[in-house]
Write an enzyme that holds these catalytic residues in place. Structure first.
Site, PDB file in Angstrom:
ATOM      1  N   ARG A 103       4.547  -1.946   5.441  1.00 42.41           N
ATOM      2  CA  ARG A 103       5.050  -3.099   6.201  1.00 42.41           C
ATOM      3  C   ARG A 103       6.563  -3.246   6.047  1.00 42.41           C
ATOM      4  O   ARG A 103       7.238  -3.723   6.940  1.00 42.41           O
ATOM      5  CB  ARG A 103       4.295  -4.372   5.778  1.00 42.41           C
ATOM      6  N   LYS A 147      -0.013   3.591  -8.095  1.00 40.63           N
ATOM      7  CA  LYS A 147      -1.441   3.715  -7.804  1.00 40.63           C
ATOM      8  C   LYS A 147      -2.149   4.442  -8.946  1.00 40.63           C
ATOM      9  O   LYS A 147      -1.514   5.227  -9.654  1.00 40.63           O
ATOM     10  CB  LYS A 147      -1.631   4.558  -6.533  1.00 40.63           C
TER      11      LYS A 147
HETATM   12  N1  BES Z   1      -0.988   3.531   2.120  1.00 40.57           N
HETATM   13  C1  BES Z   1      -1.617   2.405   1.542  1.00 40.57           C
HETATM   14  C2  BES Z   1      -2.886   2.009   2.295  1.00 40.57           C
HETATM   15  C3  BES Z   1      -4.104   2.823   1.939  1.00 40.57           C
HETATM   16  C4  BES Z   1      -4.779   2.585   0.757  1.00 40.57           C
HETATM   17  C5  BES Z   1      -4.594   3.770   2.789  1.00 40.57           C
HETATM   18  C6  BES Z   1      -5.904   3.308   0.433  1.00 40.57           C
HETATM   19  C7  BES Z   1      -5.719   4.507   2.459  1.00 40.57           C
HETATM   20  C8  BES Z   1      -6.373   4.278   1.284  1.00 40.57           C
HETATM   21  C9  BES Z   1      -0.687   1.189   1.534  1.00 40.57           C
HETATM   22  O1  BES Z   1       0.648   1.476   1.413  1.00 40.57           O
HETATM   23  C10 BES Z   1      -1.098   0.347   0.378  1.00 40.57           C
HETATM   24  O2  BES Z   1      -1.010   0.816  -0.714  1.00 40.57           O
HETATM   25  N2  BES Z   1      -1.538  -0.869   0.650  1.00 40.57           N
HETATM   26  C11 BES Z   1      -1.983  -1.761  -0.354  1.00 40.57           C
HETATM   27  C12 BES Z   1      -1.475  -3.133  -0.022  1.00 40.57           C
HETATM   28  C13 BES Z   1      -1.670  -4.131  -1.120  1.00 40.57           C
HETATM   29  C14 BES Z   1      -0.780  -3.796  -2.298  1.00 40.57           C
HETATM   30  C15 BES Z   1      -1.339  -5.503  -0.588  1.00 40.57           C
HETATM   31  C16 BES Z   1      -3.519  -1.744  -0.366  1.00 40.57           C
HETATM   32  O3  BES Z   1      -4.124  -1.685   0.687  1.00 40.57           O
HETATM   33  O4  BES Z   1      -4.069  -1.740  -1.455  1.00 40.57           O
HETATM   34 ZN    ZN Z   2       1.268   1.665  -0.610  1.00 39.41          ZN
END
Ligand code: BES
Ligand code: ZN
Ligand code: ZN
Length: 500
Positions: free
Chosen positions: A354, A280
């Site tokens: 997931r 990230k």
């Molecule tokens: N924990 C995150 C979801 C999240 C993102 C919560 C921003 C709060 C703020 C999750 O694990 C994630 O990173 N999801 C990705 C999925 C994508 C790579 C398909 C997302 O939502 O960007």
């Molecule tokens: Zn994530």
């Protein structure tokens, strides 16, 4: 925290302050407002007439007067509730919480609340009142060595005219359990990831289970490998912290559940989400300590269940894992095999929630769950879609979805349904494995997350709650601090109790 109930004369309450719910545009003409007007030498009527106080939701006004008679209180707090027609039992928690936060600031230690909510049963009114007093005092300052909020309400008196005092007493006790279980959840969600890693999360769950009489089993990585949880484990390879599967079991002495029926609540417990190799950006990454909020809500709900002792069994499962990048971490493009035998092409290691839920949900069903509710801070997309006002709800059983939405309405928590279906499921077909862990870029992200988890449910009725937008409050409210919200805990307690 001390509490008691009175049902006839509020002037019998021996407290520092009184607080009363006032409706929008209410006239101070009769009833209890008139009595309070007398007590305060006309202050209630004059402030309302002078439009200093309008009764809007969250509005407060403090009136000071000379104490009279037996009653030692010298302050009266008016607490606005907004439209009378919209004032439901769950609104009482907001009123009591708002009063608590205002009064403790001015060094009040004890107060009596008149919530004036006509909704039945009175036990629920009392439970909400007490829950609000407790959750409103949670603060984020655990690690401050100075400037801590040391002011607290020590004693709470509830006044509901004409109620049965036994009902109120039971409700106060119930509200204390629910409020403290919510704060337990919030404390977990607020912990920094260097302190709350999977092992610590498991330790806290284990200690809590012992205290409230739940069975607790912690599966380590060896056991998970043996069960074939290659999906969950693939998230953990990049971390020095070993993953834990936390399993909490509540079994009533005498069950009223239909034979073979078992509700499971399953939580994403990513104690920190760096994104893994699909790392990230730096900005805001610190927020990802809350990526175990689903797991925290499972643990808090199970705490309440252990103490409230409903007559149906409940299984709680939390996949506690840290998502880190290092030499052993999963690479984009890797293929792993989940516990149910399905192969997954991992195209983005940041879609890890997931992956851990896949095995956790399959495990819950393997343990006999016939209804499964999973909770996860799963997607950024849900924040874009619903903001912080609604939790997304999706699933394979409309009846269970409707039931949860209804429980949410009663509990004061909002859910908004999104669709799933075969057309969406097609989007996660992989070229080289059974499925892949992401869909087409930026399209229906929350739904894609849900249909991925669905692949690991066999016959159970299943509902997925995406709490990424609702598990954390960015701003303070009149009735609670900013930070973790313990979302879904109250709703799930209702769901469990209705299954009795
Ligand atoms: N924990 C995150 C979801 C999240 C993102 C919560 C921003 C709060 C703020 C999750 O694990 C994630 O990173 N999801 C990705 C999925 C994508 C790579 C398909 C997302 O939502 O960007
Ligand atoms: Zn994530
Ligand atoms: Zn995550």
């Amino acid at each position: 925290m001390k509490s008691h109930a009175i049902t006839d004369n509020f002037q019998d309450a021996n407290v520092d302050a009184l607080a009363i719910a006032v409706f929008k545009d209410e006239k101070p003409g009769g009833g209890i407002l008139k009595e309070l007007d007398k007590l305060t030498g006309g202050l209630v009527a004059s402030t309302i007439k002078g439009e200093e106080f309008k009764g809007e939701a969250g509005e407060t006004l403090l009136l000071r007067f000379s104490p009279k008679g037996k009653n030692s209180a010298g302050s009266l707090l008016l607490v606005g509730v907004g439209d009378k027609l919209d004032y439901k039992t769950s609104g009482v928690a907001k009123v009591s919480g708002t009063a608590t936060r205002v009064l403790r600031k001015i060094n009040v230690k004890s107060f009596a609340l008149m919530p004036r909510c006509d909704s039945e049963p009175n036990m629920e009114v009392a439970a909400c009142a007490m829950q609000g007093v407790i959750t409103s005092q949670f603060e984020l300052d655990k690690y401050k060595t100075s400037d801590k909020n040391a002011k607290s309400i020590d004693s709470f008196v509830l006044f509901v005219e004409g109620a049965k005092s036994g009902d109120l007493k039971d409700g106060l006790e119930r509200g204390e359990i629910i409020g403290e279980s919510m704060n337990f959840t919030r404390d977990l969600a607020n912990e920094p990831a260097n302190i709350l890693h999977p092992t610590e999360m498991a330790n806290r769950a284990q200690k809590m289970a012992k205290e409230v009489g739940l069975k607790c089993e912690i599966l380590d990585e060896k056991q998970m490998e043996k069960l074939g949880m290659g999906s969950l484990m693939s998230v953990s390879y990049g971390s020095e912290q070993p993953a834990k599967l936390i399993v909490l079991r509540y079994e009533p002495k005498k069950s009223t559940a239909k034979k073979g029926e078992l509700l499971a609540i399953v939580g994403k417990g990513i104690t920190f989400d760096t994104g893994g190799i699909s790392i990230k950006p730096a900005e805001g990454m610190d927020a990802m300590k809350y990526d175990m909020s689903g797991g925290a809500s499972v643990i808090g709900t199970m705490r309440a269940v252990g103490l409230l002792k409903p007559s149906v069994p409940v299984l709680g499962v939390v996949a506690a894992v840290e998502n880190m990048p290092d030499g052993k971490a999963t690479r984009p493009g890797d293929v792993v095999t989940a516990m149910n035998g399905k192969t997954i092409e991992i195209l983005n290691t940041d879609a890890e929630g997931r992956l851990v839920l896949a095995d956790a949900v399959a495990y819950a069903e393997g343990e006999g769950a016939t209804r499964i509710v999973d909770m996860a801070t799963l997607t950024g997309a849900v924040i874009i879609a619903l903001g912080d006002l609604n939790t997304a709800i999706l699933g394979n059983d409309q009846e269970l979805i409707d039931e949860i939405i209804e429980c949410g309405k009663e509990a004061g928590e909002n859910f908004w349904q999104l669709p799933i279906g075969a057309e969406y499921s097609k989007r996660i077909k992989s070229d080289i494995a059974d499925i892949k862990n992401i869909g087409p870029a930026r399209k229906a992200g929350t739904i894609i997350g849900a249909v991925f988890i669905q692949e690991f449910v066999k016959e159970a009725k299943w509902v997925h709650l995406d709490i990424a937008g609702t598990a954390w409050a960015d701003a303070e409210k009149p009735h609670h601090s900013k930070g973790p919200t313990a979302v879904a805990v109250r709703t799930l307690i209702k769901l469990i109790e209705k299954s009795q």
